[in-house]
Scaffold this motif. Structure first.
Motif, PDB file in Angstrom:
ATOM      1  N   MET A 333       0.690  -1.120  -0.103  1.00  0.00           N
ATOM      2  CA  MET A 333      -0.183   0.142  -0.383  1.00  0.00           C
ATOM      3  C   MET A 333       0.698   1.418   0.011  1.00  0.00           C
ATOM      4  SD  MET A 333      -3.553  -0.731   2.260  1.00  0.00           S
ATOM      5  CE  MET A 333      -2.623  -0.599   3.884  1.00  0.00           C
ATOM      6  N   CYS A 334       1.799   1.213   0.221  1.00  0.00           N
ATOM      7  CA  CYS A 334       2.764   2.220   1.066  1.00  0.00           C
ATOM      8  C   CYS A 334       3.603   2.786  -1.012  1.00  0.00           C
ATOM      9  CB  CYS A 334       4.173   2.318   1.806  1.00  0.00           C
ATOM     10  SG  CYS A 334       5.086   3.391   1.843  1.00  0.00           S
ATOM     11  N   VAL A 335       4.124   1.590  -1.478  1.00  0.00           N
ATOM     12  CA  VAL A 335       4.345   2.250  -2.307  1.00  0.00           C
ATOM     13  C   VAL A 335       3.798   2.390  -3.968  1.00  0.00           C
ATOM     14  CG1 VAL A 335       5.409   1.109  -4.510  1.00  0.00           C
ATOM     15  CG2 VAL A 335       6.409   0.314  -2.646  1.00  0.00           C
ATOM     16  N   CYS A 336       2.392   1.755  -4.034  1.00  0.00           N
ATOM     17  CA  CYS A 336       0.902   2.728  -4.395  1.00  0.00           C
ATOM     18  C   CYS A 336       0.440   3.380  -4.273  1.00  0.00           C
ATOM     19  CB  CYS A 336       0.045   1.534  -4.334  1.00  0.00           C
ATOM     20  SG  CYS A 336       0.300  -0.436  -5.102  1.00  0.00           S
ATOM     21  N   HIS A 337       0.666   3.997  -3.189  1.00  0.00           N
ATOM     22  CA  HIS A 337       0.384   5.599  -2.800  1.00  0.00           C
ATOM     23  C   HIS A 337       1.959   6.489  -2.684  1.00  0.00           C
ATOM     24  CE1 HIS A 337      -2.913   4.584  -0.742  1.00  0.00           C
ATOM     25  NE2 HIS A 337      -2.819   4.459   0.563  1.00  0.00           N
ATOM     26  N   CYS A 338       2.843   5.627  -3.252  1.00  0.00           N
ATOM     27  CA  CYS A 338       3.817   6.670  -3.336  1.00  0.00           C
ATOM     28  C   CYS A 338       3.931   6.889  -4.710  1.00  0.00           C
ATOM     29  CB  CYS A 338       5.379   6.430  -2.815  1.00  0.00           C
ATOM     30  SG  CYS A 338       5.803   6.558  -1.495  1.00  0.00           S
ATOM     31  N   VAL A 339       3.541   5.895  -6.020  1.00  0.00           N
ATOM     32  CA  VAL A 339       3.105   5.594  -7.110  1.00  0.00           C
ATOM     33  C   VAL A 339       2.295   7.195  -7.644  1.00  0.00           C
ATOM     34  CG1 VAL A 339       2.754   4.680  -9.057  1.00  0.00           C
ATOM     35  CG2 VAL A 339       4.312   3.936  -7.535  1.00  0.00           C
ATOM     36  N   ILE A 340       1.422   6.076  -6.770  1.00  0.00           N
ATOM     37  CA  ILE A 340       0.107   8.084  -7.487  1.00  0.00           C
ATOM     38  C   ILE A 340       0.598   8.985  -6.666  1.00  0.00           C
ATOM     39  CG2 ILE A 340      -2.463   8.488  -6.700  1.00  0.00           C
ATOM     40  CD1 ILE A 340      -3.382   6.077  -6.177  1.00  0.00           C
ATOM     41  N   ALA A 341       1.151   9.635  -6.135  1.00  0.00           N
ATOM     42  CA  ALA A 341       1.276  10.820  -5.075  1.00  0.00           C
ATOM     43  C   ALA A 341       2.642  11.341  -6.457  1.00  0.00           C
ATOM     44  CB  ALA A 341       2.483  10.370  -4.121  1.00  0.00           C
ATOM     45  N   THR A 342       4.012  10.477  -6.557  1.00  0.00           N
ATOM     46  CA  THR A 342       4.953  10.933  -7.160  1.00  0.00           C
ATOM     47  C   THR A 342       3.935  11.656  -9.060  1.00  0.00           C
ATOM     48  OG1 THR A 342       6.482  10.147  -6.919  1.00  0.00           O
ATOM     49  CG2 THR A 342       6.366  10.386  -8.494  1.00  0.00           C
ATOM     50  N   PHE A 343       3.058  10.062  -9.889  1.00  0.00           N
ATOM     51  CA  PHE A 343       1.795  10.642 -10.498  1.00  0.00           C
ATOM     52  C   PHE A 343       2.110  12.375 -10.334  1.00  0.00           C
ATOM     53  CE2 PHE A 343      -1.555  11.069 -13.911  1.00  0.00           C
ATOM     54  CZ  PHE A 343      -0.869  10.610 -14.408  1.00  0.00           C
ATOM     55  N   CYS A 344       0.646  12.292  -9.785  1.00  0.00           N
ATOM     56  CA  CYS A 344       0.121  13.331  -8.977  1.00  0.00           C
ATOM     57  C   CYS A 344       0.553  14.718  -8.871  1.00  0.00           C
ATOM     58  CB  CYS A 344      -1.205  13.258  -8.242  1.00  0.00           C
ATOM     59  SG  CYS A 344      -2.474  12.378  -8.301  1.00  0.00           S
ATOM     60  N   SER A 345       1.518  14.840  -8.516  1.00  0.00           N
ATOM     61  CA  SER A 345       3.144  15.864  -8.331  1.00  0.00           C
ATOM     62  C   SER A 345       3.606  16.146  -9.742  1.00  0.00           C
ATOM     63  CB  SER A 345       4.543  15.275  -7.081  1.00  0.00           C
ATOM     64  OG  SER A 345       3.344  14.951  -6.197  1.00  0.00           O
ATOM     65  N   LEU A 346       3.919  15.601 -10.892  1.00  0.00           N
ATOM     66  CA  LEU A 346       4.230  15.456 -11.681  1.00  0.00           C
ATOM     67  C   LEU A 346       3.706  15.767 -12.522  1.00  0.00           C
ATOM     68  CD1 LEU A 346       6.296  12.210 -13.411  1.00  0.00           C
ATOM     69  CD2 LEU A 346       7.058  14.599 -12.558  1.00  0.00           C
ATOM     70  N   GLN A 347       2.208  15.913 -12.873  1.00  0.00           N
ATOM     71  CA  GLN A 347       0.935  16.223 -12.868  1.00  0.00           C
ATOM     72  C   GLN A 347       0.830  18.389 -12.857  1.00  0.00           C
ATOM     73  OE1 GLN A 347      -2.830  15.174 -11.875  1.00  0.00           O
ATOM     74  NE2 GLN A 347      -3.047  14.443 -14.131  1.00  0.00           N
ATOM     75  N   ASN A 348       1.371  17.830 -11.644  1.00  0.00           N
ATOM     76  CA  ASN A 348       0.659  19.783 -11.431  1.00  0.00           C
ATOM     77  C   ASN A 348       2.327  20.606 -11.229  1.00  0.00           C
ATOM     78  OD1 ASN A 348      -0.553  20.993  -9.047  1.00  0.00           O
ATOM     79  ND2 ASN A 348       0.805  21.047  -7.012  1.00  0.00           N
ATOM     80  N   LEU A 349       3.002  19.740 -12.068  1.00  0.00           N
ATOM     81  CA  LEU A 349       4.560  20.271 -12.094  1.00  0.00           C
ATOM     82  C   LEU A 349       4.513  21.258 -13.834  1.00  0.00           C
ATOM     83  CD1 LEU A 349       6.532  18.672  -9.572  1.00  0.00           C
ATOM     84  CD2 LEU A 349       5.487  21.652  -9.764  1.00  0.00           C
ATOM     85  N   GLN A 350       3.377  20.424 -14.508  1.00  0.00           N
ATOM     86  CA  GLN A 350       2.798  20.976 -15.737  1.00  0.00           C
ATOM     87  C   GLN A 350       3.173  19.901 -16.864  1.00  0.00           C
ATOM     88  OE1 GLN A 350       0.092  23.031 -16.815  1.00  0.00           O
ATOM     89  NE2 GLN A 350       0.333  22.942 -14.018  1.00  0.00           N
ATOM     90  N   PHE A 427      -1.085  11.956  -0.518  1.00  0.00           N
ATOM     91  CA  PHE A 427      -1.339  10.555  -1.154  1.00  0.00           C
ATOM     92  C   PHE A 427      -0.066  10.225  -0.732  1.00  0.00           C
ATOM     93  CE2 PHE A 427      -4.139  10.214  -4.299  1.00  0.00           C
ATOM     94  CZ  PHE A 427      -4.696   9.010  -3.799  1.00  0.00           C
ATOM     95  N   PHE A 428       1.100  10.704  -0.412  1.00  0.00           N
ATOM     96  CA  PHE A 428       2.365  11.641   0.274  1.00  0.00           C
ATOM     97  C   PHE A 428       2.016  10.633   1.738  1.00  0.00           C
ATOM     98  CE2 PHE A 428       4.784  13.093  -3.061  1.00  0.00           C
ATOM     99  CZ  PHE A 428       5.339  11.991  -3.502  1.00  0.00           C
ATOM    100  N   LEU A 429       0.606  11.349   1.879  1.00  0.00           N
ATOM    101  CA  LEU A 429       0.601  11.075   3.987  1.00  0.00           C
ATOM    102  C   LEU A 429       0.351   9.814   4.283  1.00  0.00           C
ATOM    103  CD1 LEU A 429       0.354  12.838   6.167  1.00  0.00           C
ATOM    104  CD2 LEU A 429      -2.417  13.603   5.582  1.00  0.00           C
ATOM    105  N   LEU A 430      -1.017   9.483   3.191  1.00  0.00           N
ATOM    106  CA  LEU A 430      -1.122   8.046   3.416  1.00  0.00           C
ATOM    107  C   LEU A 430       0.391   6.966   3.286  1.00  0.00           C
ATOM    108  CD1 LEU A 430      -4.497   8.269   1.034  1.00  0.00           C
ATOM    109  CD2 LEU A 430      -4.184   7.917   3.790  1.00  0.00           C
ATOM    110  N   ALA A 431       1.140   7.627   2.003  1.00  0.00           N
ATOM    111  CA  ALA A 431       1.977   6.073   2.026  1.00  0.00           C
ATOM    112  C   ALA A 431       2.746   6.515   3.465  1.00  0.00           C
ATOM    113  CB  ALA A 431       2.464   6.816   1.276  1.00  0.00           C
ATOM    114  N   ALA A 432       3.027   7.481   3.966  1.00  0.00           N
ATOM    115  CA  ALA A 432       3.662   7.906   5.408  1.00  0.00           C
ATOM    116  C   ALA A 432       2.705   6.851   6.527  1.00  0.00           C
ATOM    117  CB  ALA A 432       3.248   9.089   5.842  1.00  0.00           C
ATOM    118  N   PHE A 433       1.382   7.015   6.498  1.00  0.00           N
ATOM    119  CA  PHE A 433       0.801   6.198   7.629  1.00  0.00           C
ATOM    120  C   PHE A 433       1.243   4.361   7.389  1.00  0.00           C
ATOM    121  CE2 PHE A 433      -2.824   9.741   7.894  1.00  0.00           C
ATOM    122  CZ  PHE A 433      -2.080  10.033   9.103  1.00  0.00           C
TER     123      PHE A 433
END
Length: 486
Positions: A333-350, A427-433
């Motif tokens: 679950m931690c890895v999956c959250h990190c993957v989604i968070a990274t995807f959204c971060s790159l999207q947020n950075l255009q 999602f990074f917060l959920l990964a930390a949990f």
């Protein structure tokens, strides 16, 4: 040397399985309740909302599941403090009333108040459903298939979630309730033909009715039914003679205190991994992440894989051990959250991530499988293995109530967290949990597979135990799957 004879096949298993399927129609309906906000929230927040003059706000959407878990918490506490003298049959009939009223309110809703009242009623019926199904199935089934019949509840809930996603995408807002109302009516009609719980009848000293119910459950075998009646009488007498545990008993020794910490930690981490919030907001998450698939199609894929994961969990939980599954689940679950968070971060950075738009679907689907095989039903299995018998009922009440309350906090704040931290930050917060969950399980969780309760309690007390080949596996108790989605 003569070959040892095989033990005779226990009669009535097919009837017990059928009875479990019938009563779990309530769990199926509750699964639809859990999954309903995912397709419905987008409709309610659209400019052409099917209810009210204005679209529902993000805060309003957060209350769709928040009210459900809040009312569920209250009812769980009430059911635990009221003496368990309910007729299982009458209780089942009574549960259809809040279900029917709740979905009629949705069908004829003209403003958002109708929806909030409906969700409160479904929380009431949900808590009642877990109480009824877990107790009834436990009391009608033989030991050899009790664990499998208990797992049907989790499978039924997951099936309901999948049905909600599918029907939510093809049916109108006001038509979907008709399907659930029909399911509730069908449950009422079929439940009439099932026998009353033999344990309840024995507690009421209605022995003739108890033997008649057992004869039906044992396939008409009178001898086996009479033996089962004697066994039920002994169980009822033993339970009646047990001293009622006090809250202070949860801290009476090192083993009980440590068991309480483990149980509470597992149930809290079960919620902080974010599963309830994501099930209720799956389509919204995929819409915000820019998935190439439609939000509804993505949600259906995720729900189908979650259903698969719950099926896998019933197979591997007694084969691979508890600790490995918990650690694998938390890490996955931690890895999956990190993957989604990274995807959204790159999207947020255009960055242009359109070529990888399937990643959120794959990651969230993998998350659901990882959750199901470990943190889904695992905390409940552990709950009924690490406490001494006399404090298990009280401990289960406390931990399940905390689980409902934690679900309320997480689901109510989920959309607020997205607004505050962004999709990637959430999602990074959920990964930390999930990472904290891994550390918690690694440090504190004992392996309980195939061990008797007394050895586990001794280990928690700091007493070194030698493995006993004659240790028997535990049977999941009457509240065994209460918190699978709480």
């Amino acid at each position: 040397m003569e070959k040892s004879e095989k033990p005779p096949k226990e009669p009535g298993k097919l009837r017990q399985f059928l009875a479990a399927l019938i009563v779990n129609q309530l769990a199926l309906s509750y699964g639809i309740v859990i999954g309903w906000p995912s397709p419905s929230a987008l409709q309610l927040q659209s400019s052409s909302s099917p209810v009210g003059d204005e679209p529902m706000t993000d805060a309003g959407v957060s209350w769709l599941t928040g009210i459900l878990t809040l009312s569920g918490t209250i009812v769980t506490v009430l059911l635990s403090v009221i003496p368990d003298r309910f007729s299982r049959k009458r209780f089942g009939y009574a549960l259809t009333l809040p279900i029917l009223i709740a979905w009629l309110l949705i069908a004829f809703a003209t403003n958002h108040t109708y929806i909030y009242v409906s969700r409160a009623l479904t929380g009431v019926s949900g808590a009642g459903t877990f109480f009824l199904v877990s107790n009834y199935v436990s009391e009608i089934s033989c030991d050899s298939i009790r664990g499998m019949l208990a797992a049907i509840l989790v499978f039924s809930v997951n099936t309901g979630v999948l049905i909600a996603y599918i029907l939510g995408g093809i049916m109108s807002f006001h038509t979907l309730p008709v399907v659930v109302i029909a399911l509730a009516i069908f449950f009422f009609v079929t439940f009439i033909f099932l026998p009353e719980s033999p344990a309840y009848l024995v507690r009421q000293n209605r022995m003739h009715e108890a033997i008649r119910a057992l004869k039906w459950l044992k396939g008409g075998n009178v001898l086996v039914a009479e033996c089962a009646l004697s066994h039920v009488q002994l169980q009822v007498k033993e339970i009646a003679s047990m001293r009622t545990a006090k809250f202070s008993d949860l801290f009476r020794d090192k083993a009980t205190t440590k068991a309480l910490i483990i149980a509470l930690g597992l149930f809290i981490f079960q919620q902080t991994c974010g599963v309830f919030g994501m099930i209720s907001n799956t389509e919204t998450i995929f819409k915000m992440s820019g998935s190439s698939l439609s939000p509804n199609a993505s949600a259906i894929i995720v729900a189908a894989l979650q259903l698969f994961g719950s099926w896998v969990a019933t197979i591997v939980v007694d084969r691979l051990g508890r600790r490995p599954l918990f650690l694998l689940s938390a890490a996955g679950m931690c890895v999956c959250h990190c993957v989604i968070a990274t995807f959204c971060s790159l999207q947020n950075l255009q960055y242009d991530v359109s070529a990888y738009s399937s990643i959120p679907v794959v990651a969230l689907s993998t998350f659901m499988v990882a959750y199901s095989v470990g943190m889904g039903i695992g905390p409940v299995v552990i709950l009924f293995e690490i406490f001494a018998r006399d404090v298990t009922p009280l401990a289960s009440t406390v931990t399940l109530s905390v689980s409902w309350a934690a679900a309320f906090v997480i689901t109510k704040s989920f959309t607020d967290l997205i607004a505050l931290l962004g999709m990637h930050g959430c999602f990074f917060l959920l990964a930390a949990f999930c990472a904290c969950n891994f550390i918690f399980c690694y440090a504190l969780l004992p392996e309980t597979k195939g061990r008797n309760r007394e050895d586990i309690v001794d280990e928690l007390n700091g007493v070194r135990c030698t493995k006993n080949s004659n240790n028997v596996k535990h049977t999941i108790g009457s509240d065994s799957v209460h918190a699978a989605y709480v």
